[in-house]
Structure formats: C-alpha cells, structure tokens
Design a protein around this motif. Sequence first.
Motif, PDB file in Angstrom:
ATOM      1  N   ASN A  51       0.993  -1.208   0.050  1.00 49.89           N
ATOM      2  CA  ASN A  51      -0.062   0.112  -0.125  1.00 49.89           C
ATOM      3  C   ASN A  51       0.673   1.437   0.090  1.00 49.89           C
ATOM      4  OD1 ASN A  51      -2.351  -1.547   0.142  1.00 49.89           O
ATOM      5  ND2 ASN A  51      -2.125  -1.680   2.258  1.00 49.89           N
ATOM      6  N   GLN A  52       2.207   1.256   0.161  1.00 44.35           N
ATOM      7  CA  GLN A  52       3.080   2.372   0.544  1.00 44.35           C
ATOM      8  C   GLN A  52       3.857   2.332  -0.590  1.00 44.35           C
ATOM      9  OE1 GLN A  52       3.071   3.816   4.241  1.00 44.35           O
ATOM     10  NE2 GLN A  52       0.927   3.120   3.717  1.00 44.35           N
ATOM     11  N   GLY A  53       3.715   1.592  -1.647  1.00 43.50           N
ATOM     12  CA  GLY A  53       4.532   1.738  -3.102  1.00 43.50           C
ATOM     13  C   GLY A  53       5.555   0.514  -3.153  1.00 43.50           C
ATOM     14  N   GLY A  54       5.700  -0.158  -1.771  1.00 40.88           N
ATOM     15  CA  GLY A  54       6.646  -1.232  -1.719  1.00 40.88           C
ATOM     16  C   GLY A  54       6.016  -2.735  -2.198  1.00 40.88           C
ATOM     17  N   ILE A  55       6.914  -3.763  -1.524  1.00 46.16           N
ATOM     18  CA  ILE A  55       6.374  -4.872  -1.751  1.00 46.16           C
ATOM     19  C   ILE A  55       5.872  -5.674  -0.427  1.00 46.16           C
ATOM     20  CG2 ILE A  55       7.199  -7.326  -2.268  1.00 46.16           C
ATOM     21  CD1 ILE A  55       6.921  -5.519  -4.785  1.00 46.16           C
ATOM     22  N   MET A  56       4.829  -5.999  -0.549  1.00 49.20           N
ATOM     23  CA  MET A  56       4.228  -6.606   0.909  1.00 49.20           C
ATOM     24  C   MET A  56       4.560  -8.227   0.562  1.00 49.20           C
ATOM     25  SD  MET A  56       2.440  -6.803   3.780  1.00 49.20           S
ATOM     26  CE  MET A  56       1.736  -5.109   3.696  1.00 49.20           C
ATOM     27  N   PHE A  57       5.334  -8.644   1.743  1.00 49.29           N
ATOM     28  CA  PHE A  57       5.806 -10.188   1.644  1.00 49.29           C
ATOM     29  C   PHE A  57       4.625 -10.775   2.450  1.00 49.29           C
ATOM     30  CE2 PHE A  57      10.108  -9.040   1.223  1.00 49.29           C
ATOM     31  CZ  PHE A  57      10.324  -9.661   0.112  1.00 49.29           C
ATOM     32  N   THR A  58       4.307 -12.020   1.929  1.00 42.95           N
ATOM     33  CA  THR A  58       2.980 -12.762   2.411  1.00 42.95           C
ATOM     34  C   THR A  58       3.511 -14.374   2.903  1.00 42.95           C
ATOM     35  OG1 THR A  58       2.454 -13.951   0.478  1.00 42.95           O
ATOM     36  CG2 THR A  58       1.344 -11.799   0.899  1.00 42.95           C
ATOM     37  N   ALA A  59       3.010 -15.071   3.870  1.00 43.65           N
ATOM     38  CA  ALA A  59       3.290 -16.308   4.282  1.00 43.65           C
ATOM     39  C   ALA A  59       2.065 -17.009   4.427  1.00 43.65           C
ATOM     40  CB  ALA A  59       4.031 -16.091   5.489  1.00 43.65           C
ATOM     41  N   LYS A  60       2.324 -18.142   3.903  1.00 40.45           N
ATOM     42  CA  LYS A  60       0.960 -19.182   4.200  1.00 40.45           C
ATOM     43  C   LYS A  60       1.468 -20.574   4.702  1.00 40.45           C
ATOM     44  CE  LYS A  60      -0.659 -21.431   0.577  1.00 40.45           C
ATOM     45  NZ  LYS A  60      -1.333 -21.894  -0.742  1.00 40.45           N
ATOM     46  N   PRO A  61       1.154 -20.831   6.146  1.00 38.84           N
ATOM     47  CA  PRO A  61       1.510 -21.940   6.749  1.00 38.84           C
ATOM     48  C   PRO A  61       0.834 -23.168   6.287  1.00 38.84           C
ATOM     49  CG  PRO A  61      -0.043 -20.583   8.137  1.00 38.84           C
ATOM     50  CD  PRO A  61       0.260 -19.744   7.046  1.00 38.84           C
ATOM     51  N   SER A  62       1.373 -24.440   6.622  1.00 39.96           N
ATOM     52  CA  SER A  62       0.970 -25.556   5.850  1.00 39.96           C
ATOM     53  C   SER A  62      -0.046 -26.050   6.807  1.00 39.96           C
ATOM     54  CB  SER A  62       1.955 -26.534   5.440  1.00 39.96           C
ATOM     55  OG  SER A  62       2.744 -26.877   6.897  1.00 39.96           O
ATOM     56  N   ALA A  63       0.198 -25.704   8.244  1.00 34.84           N
ATOM     57  CA  ALA A  63      -0.592 -26.365   9.127  1.00 34.84           C
ATOM     58  C   ALA A  63      -1.060 -25.110  10.182  1.00 34.84           C
ATOM     59  CB  ALA A  63      -0.099 -27.344  10.098  1.00 34.84           C
ATOM     60  N   GLN A  92      -4.482 -20.006  10.758  1.00 36.31           N
ATOM     61  CA  GLN A  92      -4.788 -21.274  10.030  1.00 36.31           C
ATOM     62  C   GLN A  92      -3.801 -21.698   8.794  1.00 36.31           C
ATOM     63  OE1 GLN A  92      -7.199 -23.103  11.647  1.00 36.31           O
ATOM     64  NE2 GLN A  92      -6.998 -21.395  13.100  1.00 36.31           N
ATOM     65  N   GLY A  93      -3.863 -23.065   8.641  1.00 37.42           N
ATOM     66  CA  GLY A  93      -2.999 -23.606   7.685  1.00 37.42           C
ATOM     67  C   GLY A  93      -3.785 -23.416   6.405  1.00 37.42           C
ATOM     68  N   GLY A  94      -2.934 -23.112   5.286  1.00 37.41           N
ATOM     69  CA  GLY A  94      -3.313 -22.896   3.986  1.00 37.41           C
ATOM     70  C   GLY A  94      -4.093 -21.320   3.693  1.00 37.41           C
ATOM     71  N   THR A  95      -3.845 -20.677   4.592  1.00 34.76           N
ATOM     72  CA  THR A  95      -4.614 -19.345   4.547  1.00 34.76           C
ATOM     73  C   THR A  95      -3.155 -18.310   4.577  1.00 34.76           C
ATOM     74  OG1 THR A  95      -6.245 -19.525   5.936  1.00 34.76           O
ATOM     75  CG2 THR A  95      -5.572 -17.437   5.686  1.00 34.76           C
ATOM     76  N   VAL A  96      -3.388 -17.328   3.247  1.00 31.67           N
ATOM     77  CA  VAL A  96      -2.310 -16.344   3.160  1.00 31.67           C
ATOM     78  C   VAL A  96      -2.402 -15.153   4.061  1.00 31.67           C
ATOM     79  CG1 VAL A  96      -1.361 -15.025   1.411  1.00 31.67           C
ATOM     80  CG2 VAL A  96      -2.070 -17.059   0.783  1.00 31.67           C
TER      81      VAL A  96
END
Length: 136
Positions: A51-63, A92-96
């Motif tokens: 939202n600020q012009g950069g890159i937002m890193f995301t994570a998705k746990p498997s469990a 929650q697993g599977g959610t970004v």
Amino acid sequence: MKKVIGFLLLLTLIVTFSSCKKDDSSNPTSIGVGTGGTGSVTFSIGQRQGNQGGIMFTAKPSAAATVTQITVSLLAQNFNDVLQGDGQTVFQGGTVYDLDEYTGVTSGQQWTFKFEGKLGSAQGQPYDVTSNYTVP
C-alpha cells in the motif's frame, strides 16, 4: 421520511460490510519451503504490491500455528528485521497472511524468513522453520 433514512442506513451498512472482505490476491507467486526445525509446519512465501509503494511479503502456513517471532533477512545487504508475534493468535493452515511491506525490493534478491512459534496453539509443540524466497 424515517423509512427512507432507515433504508439508506441499512444499504450503507450492507455496502460497507460487503466491501470488507479478505484479500486472497496475495497468493504466493513463488514458494520457499521451510526446512529444519522441531515442528511439522512449512511456510510458503509470496509477495504482492504493498500500500506504500513497496512489496508486501506474504506467508502461508501448511498447518495451524502460532508465531512468536519472524526474522526477515536479506543477507546480501546485511539487513535483518524482527517481526514480533503474540504467540497466542492461531494462523490457519492454507491461509495467506501479510507479513510486512518493504521498499527497495528488486528481482533476484534472496530473502530468508525464520519463523518461530508453536503448532496448533500456544500450548503446542515448538517449531522454528526457515523459508527462503527469491524475488521473481
């Protein structure tokens, strides 16, 4: 007149709540699989436009897992950032999930994300997992 105002208020609430949905557009564009650790969970890393012009890193746990700390590193630039978790919230697993937004991110950079927490709940088995991610 009261009926019209009541109808407009109800319509405004419906529009407001229907536009407040979870953003699933942050699905990982590239995946770094966690290795090592004492727990059985991996985190897929991705990115989306921030939202600020950069890159937002995301994570998705498997469990399902809690997070006490995430250490974000870009070794080539001697950069480390520690993100504190509360150790109580269950992801929650599977959610970004969004991690944090960073500027100056360029293609080819190799980032490392070290996750620490517990499996399932705050009383679960401890884990520490490292996921590597190369920016596409």
